[in-house]
Design an enzyme around this catalytic site. Structure first.
Site, short mmCIF file in Angstrom:
data_model
loop_
_atom_site.label_atom_id
_atom_site.label_comp_id
_atom_site.label_asym_id
_atom_site.label_seq_id
_atom_site.Cartn_x
_atom_site.Cartn_y
_atom_site.Cartn_z
CD GLU A 1 -1.18 17.26 -17.11
OE1 GLU A 1 -0.09 16.76 -16.78
OE2 GLU A 1 -1.72 17.07 -18.21
NE ARG B 1 -4.18 -1.88 1.68
CZ ARG B 1 -4.23 -2.95 2.49
NH1 ARG B 1 -3.43 -3.03 3.52
NH2 ARG B 1 -5.10 -3.88 2.25
CG HIS C 1 9.09 11.02 -25.24
ND1 HIS C 1 7.77 11.16 -25.63
CD2 HIS C 1 9.29 11.97 -24.27
CE1 HIS C 1 7.20 12.14 -24.93
NE2 HIS C 1 8.11 12.64 -24.11
CG ASN D 1 1.60 17.33 -21.66
OD1 ASN D 1 2.51 16.53 -21.49
ND2 ASN D 1 0.53 17.37 -20.88
NE ARG E 1 2.95 17.49 -13.86
CZ ARG E 1 3.43 16.66 -12.94
NH1 ARG E 1 2.99 16.73 -11.71
NH2 ARG E 1 4.34 15.76 -13.25
CG HIS F 1 2.02 11.65 -26.72
ND1 HIS F 1 1.33 12.36 -25.77
CD2 HIS F 1 3.22 11.36 -26.15
CE1 HIS F 1 2.07 12.50 -24.68
NE2 HIS F 1 3.22 11.90 -24.90
CD GLU G 1 10.40 16.32 -22.79
OE1 GLU G 1 9.84 17.37 -22.42
OE2 GLU G 1 9.78 15.32 -23.19
CE LYS H 1 7.81 17.48 -14.54
NZ LYS H 1 7.83 16.23 -15.24
N1 GLY Z 1 6.11 15.25 -18.41
C1 GLY Z 1 5.04 16.12 -18.13
C2 GLY Z 1 4.70 16.21 -16.69
O1 GLY Z 1 5.40 15.71 -15.85
O2 GLY Z 1 3.68 16.78 -16.37
#
Ligand code: GLY
Length: 371
Positions: free
Chosen positions: A241, A125, A270, A249, A245, A256, A189, A231
């Site tokens: 998100e 858990r 990617h 993307n 957030r 994608h 990124e 980030k």
């Molecule tokens: N890779 C996008 C995020 O972590 O929200």
């Protein structure tokens, strides 16, 4: 902690943690991890390549701090992010006697990070975990922010949970063994954070793009540090998100679809898809009259100088075709209520979320990209 390392905080109240960035951080992993442990042992989920290249450094660091390492080796490759992969990992941890107070350490790239993070969230858990990302892409993106997931027949990352790590250790020295293609994929990124909302960082990446693409270590330290800080700021505002957030993307709706439609599965990395996807997002924004043409050209040029392909006809996995690309976009997780969602831009550093993009305009634009 030695003078060359810096801590970047991720501020999430009781779930706050630090990302330790610098050259040689892995050799200090034992002393960095030790303060968290009530019992001096960790379960290390190790990507087989990361283990054979750098595992000895982590082993020595743990034993120097008196920490027992219980190792579980994970074969490399995205196919591990499956129900079978998570079952094998959970079985291995349980067979080796993991307990509720134990820590899991994810040692490798994004695949191991996602898998071990998910395993940590559900075994007994939930146990705590630490990320030691060994690829640039996982250092600047997936190891920070607590997203964990596996893939299913319906698509990528569709089953998972948010489970924040207690610590992230990003050693720039391990990037020396990274194939140049993967290094450049990670740089997609990095430049993304500048393109989203930080013009000054974009200009720094733009000015250093060729040297970054060649893997200059001091520049990579700065690139990772600033990317993680960017980030962390977004994640602190919107951990789950529900809002902005989604800006992280940028380029990803296109990316994608590229990944889903590559001629052979896994043929395009990617980050390569994200580079081509961000170039497309800027060009599309200009085509829609939202973004000045010179900003798009500048964004596309910087991505190209980092060593990434921005012409979809030359991208690994080509040729791509409009109909399957559009179909893949319709399945994107960000969509809701039948419209397409894209991160678009009003200029460099001025990205925004558009949840109401017309599929016919996307289709016409895709046709231009692949023709
Ligand atoms: N890779 C996008 C995020 O972590 O929200």
């Amino acid at each position: 902690m030695s003078a060359g390392l810096t801590r970047v905080p991720v501020q999430l109240g009781a779930r706050s943690y630090d990302v330790v960035v610098g050259e040689g951080a892995l050799a200090e992993a034992g002393s960095l991890i030790a303060p968290f442990l009530s019992r001096k042992r960790v379960f290390v989920a190790a990507d087989e390549n990361a283990e054979s290249l750098h595992g000895h450094i982590l082993r020595d660091a743990l034993s120097a701090a008196g920490i027992e390492g219980v190792w579980v080796r994970v074969p490399s490759g995205e196919q591990q992010k499956s129900f079978a992969g998570i079952e094998a990992m959970l079985d291995a941890f349980l067979a080796k006697g993991i307990e509720r107070k134990d820590f899991i350490v994810a040692f490798g790239g994004g695949v191991v990070g996602d898998l071990a993070g998910f395993a940590a969230a559900i075994v007994k858990r939930g146990v705590d975990f630490i990320q030691i990302p060994t690829t640039l892409l996982s250092q600047v993106d997936s190891s920070v922010g607590g997203k964990t997931a596996i893939n299913t027949a319906a698509g990528k990352n569709l089953v998972g949970v948010f489970h924040q790590p207690r610590l992230v250790i990003a050693d720039i020295r391990v990037l020396k063994t990274l194939p140049v293609r993967e290094l450049r994929a990670g740089l997609a990124e990095v430049v993304k954070y500048g393109l989203i909302d930080d013009t000054e960082f974009f200009e720094w990446v733009e000015a250093n793009a060729a040297a970054l693409g060649a893997g200059e270590p001091s520049l990579l330290v700065e690139a990772v540090r600033r990317s993680v800080a960017a980030k962390a700021a977004v994640v602190a505002r919107d951990e789950h998100e529900t809002g902005d957030r989604a800006l992280l993307n940028l380029g990803h709706t296109f990316a994608h679809a590229i990944e889903a439609c590559a001629r052979m599965y896994g043929q395009v990395l990617h980050g390569e898809a994200v580079g081509a996807g961000m170039a497309a997002a800027f060009r599309f924004s200009t085509k829609l009259g939202l973004c000045p043409g010179q900003d798009s050209e500048r964004a596309v040029k910087a991505i190209a100088v980092l060593g990434l392909e921005t012409d979809w006809r030359k991208l690994p996995g080509a040729p791509y075709q409009t109909a399957p690309l559009l179909e893949a976009m319709r399945h994107d997780k960000k969509n809701s209520g039948g419209t397409l969602t894209f991160i678009l831009a009003k200029g460099i550093g001025q990205s925004f979320i558009d949840r109401n993009v017309d599929a016919a305009q996307v289709e016409a634009f895709l046709e231009e990209l692949v023709r």
